[in-house]
Design an enzyme around this catalytic site. Structure first.
Site, short mmCIF file in Angstrom:
data_model
loop_
_atom_site.label_atom_id
_atom_site.label_comp_id
_atom_site.label_asym_id
_atom_site.label_seq_id
_atom_site.Cartn_x
_atom_site.Cartn_y
_atom_site.Cartn_z
N GLY A 1 4.83 12.31 -16.85
CA GLY A 1 3.92 12.54 -17.98
C GLY A 1 3.89 11.35 -18.92
O GLY A 1 4.91 10.71 -19.18
N GLU B 1 3.06 23.99 -20.49
CA GLU B 1 1.84 23.56 -19.80
C GLU B 1 1.90 22.10 -19.35
O GLU B 1 1.24 21.72 -18.39
CB GLU B 1 0.62 23.77 -20.69
N ARG C 1 11.73 20.73 -26.29
CA ARG C 1 12.46 20.66 -27.57
C ARG C 1 11.67 21.28 -28.72
O ARG C 1 12.25 21.52 -29.78
CB ARG C 1 12.82 19.21 -27.90
N HIS D 1 4.57 20.51 -18.06
CA HIS D 1 5.22 20.56 -16.74
C HIS D 1 4.27 21.14 -15.69
O HIS D 1 4.21 20.66 -14.56
CB HIS D 1 6.45 21.47 -16.79
P1 AMP Z 1 11.18 16.98 -19.10
O1 AMP Z 1 11.47 18.31 -18.49
O2 AMP Z 1 10.98 17.02 -20.58
O3 AMP Z 1 12.15 15.91 -18.64
O4 AMP Z 1 9.76 16.52 -18.54
C1 AMP Z 1 9.49 16.48 -17.17
C2 AMP Z 1 8.19 15.77 -16.93
O5 AMP Z 1 7.15 16.44 -17.63
C3 AMP Z 1 8.21 14.32 -17.44
O6 AMP Z 1 7.51 13.49 -16.52
C4 AMP Z 1 7.48 14.43 -18.74
O7 AMP Z 1 6.83 13.23 -19.13
C5 AMP Z 1 6.46 15.50 -18.43
N1 AMP Z 1 6.00 16.10 -19.67
C6 AMP Z 1 6.75 16.60 -20.68
N2 AMP Z 1 5.98 17.02 -21.70
C7 AMP Z 1 4.70 16.79 -21.32
C8 AMP Z 1 3.42 17.01 -21.93
N3 AMP Z 1 3.30 17.56 -23.15
N4 AMP Z 1 2.31 16.65 -21.24
C9 AMP Z 1 2.41 16.09 -20.02
N5 AMP Z 1 3.58 15.87 -19.39
C10 AMP Z 1 4.71 16.20 -20.03
#
Ligand code: AMP
Length: 277
Positions: A138, A26, A178, A28
């Site tokens: 995020g 959610e 993760r 993403h």
């Molecule tokens: P990642 O795929 O983990 O690299 O995350 C991609 C984007 O989604 C990054 O900008 C993260 O900060 C954002 N993101 C990851 N987890 C969350 C979350 N729980 N709430 C809001 N945004 C998130």
């Protein structure tokens, strides 16, 4: 992708980019929805960027489900899902890296040397490829967002960074790809991260200014959780990411801890007269 982005721009469309490493949750999807609401063309990138993983980190184990991600991005009405291969992004002979000094060596940069250099390099490449007017990040990855904002200013990227709030599970645990590594006990235990941050926020709002006392409270709560191995807990200036001695304005309270194989991070911004995250 560059030709498509150029065509959007020629047609006068605003482009929103949501960079991700996939395995959508959610968090993403909230970024994708915000981009959909604010932009004419939405590009969701999916790339598990090898240069931001250390040699002993979880690159090989990083969860993936491309078809599910594609279906979800489609449901959120993304226009493009850009999922380049590693060889396309880093062709043989790639020699150029982008590094934001100082900010990259604090907090997560201490236990993950080179991590943010990998992040800023791939994000700079994604900006050059997707030509966004706005890019969505995020606040769960607060340090990453601050570093990308600094890079945008320093390198004159002609786009805006949109900060999006952290999406959480019912027990407060910030959603993360993760989290799929966690056993049920670890997942339940990991709720302590946000609880410790809420307690820090409560202390600050009730007038505690001694950053050391706030930090000790966070450390104590996390260390009392048997599933957790603390990496750091810090009370820092939200822009410079430097530790503060006293809470005089808004501060970032940031934590990282291992729960089994998963390194989890979380943060809140707190301060008198303000509340965020
Ligand atoms: P990642 O795929 O983990 O690299 O995350 C991609 C984007 O989604 C990054 O900008 C993260 O900060 C954002 N993101 C990851 N987890 C969350 C979350 N729980 N709430 C809001 N945004 C998130």
């Amino acid at each position: 992708m560059q030709r498509r982005a150029e065509a959007y721009r020629r047609d006068g469309k605003t482009i929103g980019l949501v960079p991700t490493m996939g395995y959508f949750h959610e968090g993403h999807l909230s970024l994708q929805r915000r981009a959909r609401a604010e932009c004419d063309a939405v590009i969701v990138s999916l790339f598990v960027n090898p240069t931001q993983f250390g040699p002993r980190e979880d690159l090989a184990a990083y969860p993936a489900d491309f078809e599910r991600d594609r279906a979800l991005a489609e449901q959120e009405r993304a226009d493009v899902m850009f999922a380049p291969s590693r060889d396309e992004m880093y062709a043989a002979g790639h020699l150029t890296f982008v590094e934001v000094e100082r900010l990259s060596s604090k907090l997560c940069g201490i236990s993950r040397p080179g991590h943010f250099r990998g992040v800023t390099t791939v994000v700079a490449k994604l900006f050059a490829i997707c030509k966004p007017h706005r890019a969505y990040f995020g606040m769960k990855d607060y340090q990453q967002t601050v570093i990308v904002e600094q890079m945008v200013r320093d390198l004159n990227f002609d786009l805006g960074i949109v900060r999006c709030p952290t999406i959480r599970e019912a027990n407060g645990l910030a959603l993360s790809s993760r989290n799929s590594y966690l056993s049920p006990e670890q997942r339940a235990g990991a709720g302590v991260l946000y609880r410790s941050l809420c307690e820090a926020q409560r202390m600050i709002e009730s007038g505690v200014v001694d950053a050391c006392a706030i930090r000790q409270s966070v450390i104590h709560m996390i260390q009392s959780q048997p599933e957790a191995t603390l990496d750091y807990a810090e009370v820092v200036d939200p822009r410079a990411l430097e530790p503060v001695a006293a809470v005089e304005g808004p501060v970032l309270v940031a934590v990282a801890a291992m729960f089994g194989p998963a390194r989890l991070i979380d943060n809140v911004v707190a301060g008198r007269y303000m509340r965020a995250n």
